[in-house]
Design a protein around this motif. Structure first.
Motif, short mmCIF file in Angstrom:
data_model
loop_
_atom_site.label_atom_id
_atom_site.label_comp_id
_atom_site.label_asym_id
_atom_site.label_seq_id
_atom_site.Cartn_x
_atom_site.Cartn_y
_atom_site.Cartn_z
N MET A 137 0.82 -1.21 0.00
CA MET A 137 0.00 0.00 0.00
C MET A 137 0.86 1.26 0.00
O MET A 137 0.46 2.31 -0.48
CB MET A 137 -0.92 0.04 1.24
CG MET A 137 -1.99 -1.02 1.29
SD MET A 137 -3.08 -0.95 -0.11
CE MET A 137 -2.69 -2.52 -0.87
N SER A 143 0.86 0.76 -5.43
CA SER A 143 -0.25 1.04 -4.52
C SER A 143 -1.51 1.47 -5.25
O SER A 143 -1.45 2.22 -6.22
CB SER A 143 0.16 2.14 -3.54
OG SER A 143 -0.96 2.53 -2.78
N PRO A 144 -2.68 1.00 -4.79
CA PRO A 144 -3.94 1.48 -5.38
C PRO A 144 -4.18 2.95 -5.04
O PRO A 144 -5.02 3.60 -5.67
CB PRO A 144 -5.00 0.59 -4.74
CG PRO A 144 -4.38 0.05 -3.50
CD PRO A 144 -2.91 -0.03 -3.78
N LEU B 20 -10.19 -1.77 1.03
CA LEU B 20 -9.41 -1.62 -0.20
C LEU B 20 -8.12 -2.46 -0.22
O LEU B 20 -7.86 -3.16 -1.20
CB LEU B 20 -9.10 -0.13 -0.43
CG LEU B 20 -8.35 0.18 -1.72
CD1 LEU B 20 -9.25 -0.03 -2.92
CD2 LEU B 20 -7.80 1.60 -1.71
N PRO B 21 -7.31 -2.43 0.86
CA PRO B 21 -6.09 -3.24 0.82
C PRO B 21 -6.36 -4.74 0.65
O PRO B 21 -5.60 -5.43 -0.04
CB PRO B 21 -5.44 -2.97 2.18
CG PRO B 21 -5.96 -1.64 2.60
CD PRO B 21 -7.37 -1.60 2.08
N TRP B 24 -7.31 -5.29 -2.99
CA TRP B 24 -6.10 -5.16 -3.80
C TRP B 24 -5.24 -6.43 -3.72
O TRP B 24 -4.74 -6.93 -4.71
CB TRP B 24 -5.29 -3.95 -3.32
CG TRP B 24 -4.04 -3.75 -4.14
CD1 TRP B 24 -3.92 -3.00 -5.28
CD2 TRP B 24 -2.77 -4.34 -3.91
NE1 TRP B 24 -2.65 -3.09 -5.76
CE2 TRP B 24 -1.92 -3.91 -4.94
CE3 TRP B 24 -2.27 -5.21 -2.93
CZ2 TRP B 24 -0.58 -4.30 -5.02
CZ3 TRP B 24 -0.94 -5.61 -3.01
CH2 TRP B 24 -0.11 -5.15 -4.04
N ALA B 28 -3.99 -8.72 -6.66
CA ALA B 28 -2.55 -8.70 -6.97
C ALA B 28 -2.01 -10.09 -7.26
O ALA B 28 -1.11 -10.26 -8.07
CB ALA B 28 -1.79 -8.07 -5.81
N PRO B 41 -4.75 -0.73 -10.59
CA PRO B 41 -4.51 -1.51 -9.36
C PRO B 41 -5.69 -2.42 -8.99
O PRO B 41 -5.51 -3.44 -8.35
CB PRO B 41 -4.32 -0.44 -8.29
CG PRO B 41 -3.92 0.78 -9.02
CD PRO B 41 -4.55 0.71 -10.37
N LEU B 42 -6.90 -2.03 -9.41
CA LEU B 42 -8.07 -2.83 -9.02
C LEU B 42 -8.61 -3.65 -10.19
O LEU B 42 -9.81 -3.92 -10.29
CB LEU B 42 -9.16 -1.94 -8.43
CG LEU B 42 -8.75 -1.27 -7.12
CD1 LEU B 42 -9.83 -0.38 -6.59
CD2 LEU B 42 -8.36 -2.32 -6.07
#
Lengths: 304, 284
Positions: A137, A143-144, B20-21, B24, B28, B41-42
């Motif tokens: 993160m 990181s998003p 969110l993490p 992700w 990933a 990223p998503l």
């Protein structure tokens, strides 16, 4: 706490049922008591013994404490842990209470339940997993929220994990993993406030803000104290976060960021078991004193 | 109205922060390292990449990841059984019976519960070393099995949720003390047993410091320490790594693998969590 006590009791003429119960009670706690002695009491005594002796077993007074305190890394790591604890406890108290109050105002609908569940999910990622997630993160390349990081002026991973940011970053990681559980606990405690108390506040014309501040938060006090004690004890033993970060940052965060890393270093890198024990004892004394003060003032653990 | 809007947005911001993490991380693991850097990223990568990541991960030190998982499972399971067999009767006895030393034991439990465990790791190491158990699984399992918080939870549960009269009635009916525990108390204690089991499992599964110190050999590591050592083999985090490198998506996958057992147990224990946490909350 042996059988002789209970037979002595019955000899003094106590009712038979009680002595039978007493024997059973002793039998039921025997195994746990053994573990308590082996892994609670004994290591504590061991730590104290080592803290006050040298490698040869000679009593040395406070010299181990003095030596470790004069180590060039000691004051730094003490400061790191203290700063982290301030951030961590403040964020926990403020955000957990606010979020629990907001969720409680949503009333007991499915939305509130779903939110509590979502907040709780990171709890499953405690330990090394949470640190790994946040390494990603905080790395602007993957990181998003890289745009957020860029806006804040961070372009590389190294800039994000600069030593000055670490206390805050560890707070974010700890809050992300630990807050959800406490929100559930606070929400439950809010549910336990009697309906007529809330009703009385409403009739007296208190708005939501006043009810929260004058009725709900005071009634949460014991739980907030409990949370602060456990969070303090947990936060003071900071280890896995800085240790993993030191693996990932090639030296940006050292292996001596926190006090527990220092005890590890004393014991296993510098072969100074007595110094390590001294730091352990200091951590124990501080944690237990803080807990003791809170417990005495709040009456939370009235054992009986 | 404005205050509702504010409340709504605060709650939403925190949903994003907490969730969110995790989202992700799930995605990933399905990407290649290039996709991780260049794609949204998503976005979802591909099943093919996920499979490739899995193969690369398991190839690391000949299935080391699976071995670490097995180690974690063994350590957590055995200590879970010991914890339950010792903590539940102890909490019951502290709450429901009178015996000499009961008060002392209760106070000691509270004190030890508040003690920061990690500070005892070094003395524990010395103690375990003195009895020559370093490097064996017992150096992990026995300290894990000691779980004062579980005793405290059980104690609170029995003092608040089970009336003593019920036990007295069973005794009058001729039940032995063990019979009272086995046939009356234990069936009533299911929620708290589940709760103690859940907390102790998660605490043990996620412990890092103790096994890090006690088990020096790679093939004894639990998964937590294992993923930590994977981390030092990821070139983007640690440029000094040689040819046996692990890429970031594989590290993400390893993290997922490490948390899956906790997530599964978590889903099963979900319904006990709220009620059980409140068992403590209603102590008057």
């Amino acid at each position: 706490m042996t059988l002789t006590h209970s037979s002595a009791d019955s000899a003094r003429g106590r009712p038979r049922g009680t002595s039978r119960q007493s024997r059973a009670g002793v039998a039921f706690v025997a195994g746990y008591t053994l573990l308590l002695l082996a892994f609670g009491v004994l290591p504590t005594c061991y730590a104290i013994y080592f803290a006050f002796t040298d490698a040869g077993g000679t009593f040395t007074g406070f010299s181990n404490f003095v030596t470790t305190a004069q180590d060039f890394r000691f004051v730094d790591s003490l400061g790191h842990v203290a700063l982290y604890l301030v951030f961590w406890l403040l964020s926990l108290v403020v955000f957990v209470v606010v979020l629990a109050l907001l969720l409680h105002r949503l009333s007991a609908g499915p939305v509130s339940q779903a939110l509590r569940f979502l907040y709780y999910i990171p709890g499953a990622l405690a330990g090394a997993a949470s640190v790994l997630v946040w390494l990603f993160m905080l790395d602007p390349t993957v990181s998003p929220v890289s745009s957020l990081l860029e806006t804040l002026g961070f372009h590389t991973f190294g800039e994000v994990i600069a030593p000055g940011n670490l206390a805050l970053l560890f707070t974010i990681i700890a809050f992300w993993t630990g807050a959800g559980g406490w929100i559930v606990v606070m929400y439950g405690a809010l549910n336990n406030i009697p309906k007529d108390v809330m009703e009385a506040a409403r009739i007296d014309g208190a708005n939501g803000w006043q009810t929260a501040w004058r009725v709900q938060i005071p009634m949460l006090r014991k739980w907030i104290v409990y949370m602060v004690i456990l969070a303090f004890a947990g936060g003071a033993q900071l280890f896995v976060e800085p240790q993993l970060l030191s693996l990932a940052s090639t030296g940006v965060a050292g292996r001596d960021y926190s006090l527990n890393q220092l005890t590890y270093d004393f014991a296993f890198q510098m072969n100074n078991i007595n110094g390590a024990a001294a730091v352990s004892v200091e951590l124990l004394v501080v944690s237990l004193s803080v807990a003791g003060v809170f417990v005495a003032r709040s009456g939370f653990f009235d054992a009986d | 109205m404005a205050s509702r809007l504010l409340a709504g947005s605060v709650l939403t911001v925190f949903v994003v922060f907490f969730v969110l993490p995790v989202v992700w991380l799930l995605l990933a693991a399905t990407k290649t390292d290039q996709q991780l850097v260049h794609d949204n990223p998503l976005s979802f990568g591909s099943w093919h990449a996920l499979k490739a990541n899995w193969h690369a991960l398991t190839a690391f030190q000949d299935d080391a990841v699976l071995l670490w998982l097995r180690n974690s499972a063994v350590y957590a399971a055995i200590s879970l059984v010991i914890t339950l067999c010792l903590a539940v009767p102890a909490g019951y006895a502290l709450a429901m019976t009178e015996f000499r030393g009961r008060h002392t034991l209760l106070i000691a439990t509270l004190v030890v519960m508040l003690m920061p465990n990690a500070t005892l790791v070094v003395p524990l190491f010395l103690e375990i070393n003195a009895v020559h158990l370093i490097g064996t699984m017992w150096s992990i399992i026995l300290p894990y099995s000691f779980y004062p918080f579980g005793v405290y939870l059980t104690y609170i549960y029995f003092t608040t949720a089970v009336p003593k009269d019920l036990l007295a009635a069973a005794r009058i009916d001729g039940c032995s003390e063990f019979g009272v525990f086995r046939h009356v108390a234990l069936p009533l204690a299911t929620p708290v047993i589940a709760l103690v089991g859940f907390f102790s499992f998660v605490a043990n599964w996620t412990n890092y410091f103790l096994p890090y110190v006690m088990l020096p050999e790679s093939d004894q590591m639990p998964i937590q320490v294992g993923v930590g050592s994977l981390l030092s083999n990821v070139p983007s985090f640690n440029p000094t790594v040689g040819t046996l490198a692990i890429e970031r998506p594989q590290l993400a996958l390893a993290t997922l693998v490490a948390i899956t057992p906790v997530l599964v147990v978590f889903l099963f224990a979900q319904r006990f969590l709220v009620s059980g946490m409140l068992a403590g909350a209603t102590k008057e």
